[in-house]
Design an enzyme around this catalytic site. Sequence first.
Site, short mmCIF file in Angstrom:
data_model
loop_
_atom_site.label_atom_id
_atom_site.label_comp_id
_atom_site.label_asym_id
_atom_site.label_seq_id
_atom_site.Cartn_x
_atom_site.Cartn_y
_atom_site.Cartn_z
N GLN A 13 34.73 47.18 40.39
CA GLN A 13 33.48 46.62 39.86
C GLN A 13 33.42 45.10 40.08
OE1 GLN A 13 31.48 47.00 35.60
NE2 GLN A 13 33.17 45.54 35.51
N ASP A 14 34.40 44.37 39.56
CA ASP A 14 34.36 42.91 39.65
C ASP A 14 34.50 42.44 41.10
OD1 ASP A 14 34.30 43.18 36.94
OD2 ASP A 14 36.05 41.92 36.54
N LEU A 86 42.23 40.44 41.30
CA LEU A 86 41.49 41.35 40.42
C LEU A 86 42.09 42.75 40.40
CD1 LEU A 86 37.82 40.40 41.46
CD2 LEU A 86 39.39 39.20 39.92
N ALA A 87 43.13 42.99 41.19
CA ALA A 87 43.71 44.33 41.27
C ALA A 87 44.57 44.63 40.05
CB ALA A 87 44.56 44.45 42.54
N ALA A 88 44.50 45.86 39.58
CA ALA A 88 45.30 46.28 38.42
C ALA A 88 45.07 47.76 38.15
CB ALA A 88 44.93 45.48 37.17
N SER A 131 42.78 39.28 30.41
CA SER A 131 41.97 40.24 29.66
C SER A 131 41.99 39.95 28.16
CB SER A 131 42.50 41.66 29.90
OG SER A 131 41.94 42.58 29.00
N GLU A 133 42.25 42.14 26.08
CA GLU A 133 43.21 43.08 25.50
C GLU A 133 44.53 42.38 25.16
OE1 GLU A 133 43.28 46.33 24.60
OE2 GLU A 133 41.15 46.65 25.00
N TYR A 154 48.97 48.10 28.97
CA TYR A 154 48.06 47.30 29.78
C TYR A 154 47.97 45.88 29.24
CZ TYR A 154 43.65 45.42 31.52
OH TYR A 154 42.68 44.60 32.06
#
Length: 342
Positions: A13-14, A86-88, A131, A133, A154
Amino acid sequence: MPRRAFITGITGQDGSYLAELLLHKGYEVHGLIRRASTFNTHRIDHLYVDPHDPQANLFLHYGDLSDGARLVTLLAEIKPDEVYNLAAQSHVRVSFDEPEHTGDTTGIGSIRLLEAVRMAGIETRFYQASSSEMFGATPPPQDENTPFYPRSPYGAAKVYSYWVTKNYREAYGMFAVNGILFNHESPRRGETFVTRKITRAVAAIQAGRQDFLYMGNLDAVRDWGYAAEYVEGMWRMLQADEPEDFVLATGGNYTVKDFLQIAFDHAGLDWEKHVRFDERYLRPTEVDALVGDASKAHEKLGWKATVQTPELARIMVDADIQALKNAGSHWIDAVDLESWKN
């Protein structure tokens, strides 16, 4: 010579919104994609032209954050002015099922990329996707000075990436920043994430394709913004004079139940008639409330969210209703990933 950017997670998405933004600004964009037996580039297909076309400014390269040598080679060849990580493995609930994989990609993957930048010997600016989170159990509102208390593998992996990015900035003088982004959604959001799961179900229920939506915790409070706006904030962080970490958020305070009601109301439906509780969607440890304070980003970067959660929900519902009409019989009903794992 156009500025060059290298984006990991460009097919997400991003990554897709960021690629759009940078191409619009005249960048030459290079993206890292994993080799797969099926095409996984649908979010960026509209941006891609024949790489042999002299007008081409988007180039995709096979690679993975697990392969440090490949990252060094690519960075040395491309010599990007900006690197966006941005990968994860970014699904919080799935991180409890795959904690080691999440730690390797979301955490260790970041230091592989940072080390690849250092070993390639390139002058570049580095953005790490952090994030909300990471804050986990720490009460809101949360800003750049709020202590971290992650409540998932995460979140813990993102805390590692945050601190190692800060460490490379201080140890090697790298222009490396953390963008601490609160929940940001869009019609391109993955279908197993709660907001998209809701809006896809709304579209299917309205069309008579689905009767019920099974959900977990409806009382969790989140700060949901529009992803297309947040990538502008990422870019602005790398244009600053000095590397600093920034929170991006709307400051909104909505429960999952609120999002449900807004989405169903917009389609003329009563959510209480269609939503059922399923404990399989509960996390082993819940994050009760994430509400961001993006005052620093507004003051120093001139960035401020304009799309609030109610408008975002309506945008996503409209997009999924239209997508269902366009897809016809090819529509795949919304099913959360854990429904077949548990």
